[in-house]
Scaffold this motif. Structure first.
Motif, PDB file in Angstrom:
ATOM      1  N   UNK A  64       0.993  -0.899  -0.078  1.00 46.19           N
ATOM      2  CA  UNK A  64       0.170   0.045  -0.316  1.00 46.19           C
ATOM      3  C   UNK A  64       1.180   1.252  -0.047  1.00 46.19           C
ATOM      4  N   UNK A  65       0.165   2.785  -0.107  1.00 49.12           N
ATOM      5  CA  UNK A  65       1.160   3.610  -0.244  1.00 49.12           C
ATOM      6  C   UNK A  65       0.248   4.648   0.279  1.00 49.12           C
ATOM      7  N   UNK A  66       0.945   5.709   1.025  1.00 49.08           N
ATOM      8  CA  UNK A  66       0.139   6.232   1.882  1.00 49.08           C
ATOM      9  C   UNK A  66       1.104   7.913   1.589  1.00 49.08           C
ATOM     10  N   UNK A  67       0.334   8.709   1.030  1.00 49.46           N
ATOM     11  CA  UNK A  67       0.197   9.982   0.318  1.00 49.46           C
ATOM     12  C   UNK A  67      -0.242  11.180   2.072  1.00 49.46           C
ATOM     13  N   UNK A  68       1.717  11.362   3.010  1.00 53.32           N
ATOM     14  CA  UNK A  68       1.377  11.826   3.484  1.00 53.32           C
ATOM     15  C   UNK A  68       0.664  13.168   3.946  1.00 53.32           C
ATOM     16  N   UNK A  69      -0.377  13.647   4.808  1.00 53.84           N
ATOM     17  CA  UNK A  69      -0.401  15.260   4.650  1.00 53.84           C
ATOM     18  C   UNK A  69       0.335  15.764   5.597  1.00 53.84           C
ATOM     19  N   UNK A  70       0.924  17.061   5.471  1.00 54.14           N
ATOM     20  CA  UNK A  70       1.673  17.753   5.863  1.00 54.14           C
ATOM     21  C   UNK A  70       2.185  18.764   5.600  1.00 54.14           C
ATOM     22  N   UNK A  71       1.863  20.036   6.389  1.00 53.63           N
ATOM     23  CA  UNK A  71       2.190  21.413   5.666  1.00 53.63           C
ATOM     24  C   UNK A  71       3.014  22.166   4.742  1.00 53.63           C
ATOM     25  N   UNK A  72       3.940  20.969   5.137  1.00 56.95           N
ATOM     26  CA  UNK A  72       4.528  22.599   4.808  1.00 56.95           C
ATOM     27  C   UNK A  72       6.247  21.187   3.513  1.00 56.95           C
TER      28      UNK A  72
END
Length: 114
Positions: A64-72
């Motif tokens: 599986x792939x995780x697309x991280x939700x980061x601010x910067x």
């Protein structure tokens, strides 16, 4: 059985919640790192993946792939592993992962993957 549907927690308190597998053994869900990850700005991040058909193999591999939700910064992780069932019927996931962080230029590409 080794179906990935449900909630999983790692040794480092990361949490993964997986939806029901569809007819092609694909799934989606979300991933939230534990405090050991050290990123206070991380939000719950979407994941998508698939696993082998449990009718063909009793202890299937998955990815599986995780697309991280980061601010910067932009980061993506890929996990690859296998589900094991012990003699008592307890399911355990073993996985390897790669983390890719966006680089500012091709010259800095070397430090983008961990």
């Amino acid at each position: 059985q080794c179906l990935l549907s449900g909630s999983w927690r790692s040794d480092t308190s990361c949490r993964m919640v997986v939806s029901t597998l569809d007819k092609d053994n694909r799934f989606s869900g979300f991933y939230l790192p534990g405090p050991a990850a050290g990123y206070s700005e991380l939000l719950t991040s979407p994941l998508e993946g698939s696993q082998q058909d449990t009718e063909l193999v009793p202890q299937p591999t998955f990815s599986f792939t995780v697309n991280w939700r980061l601010q910067e910064t932009a980061r993506t992780s890929v996990f690859l592993g296998q589900c094991y069932v012990d003699p008592k019927g307890e399911e355990t996931l073993h996985a390897l992962w790669l983390l890719r962080e966006a680089a500012d230029s091709p010259a800095e590409d070397w430090k983008g993957t961990r």
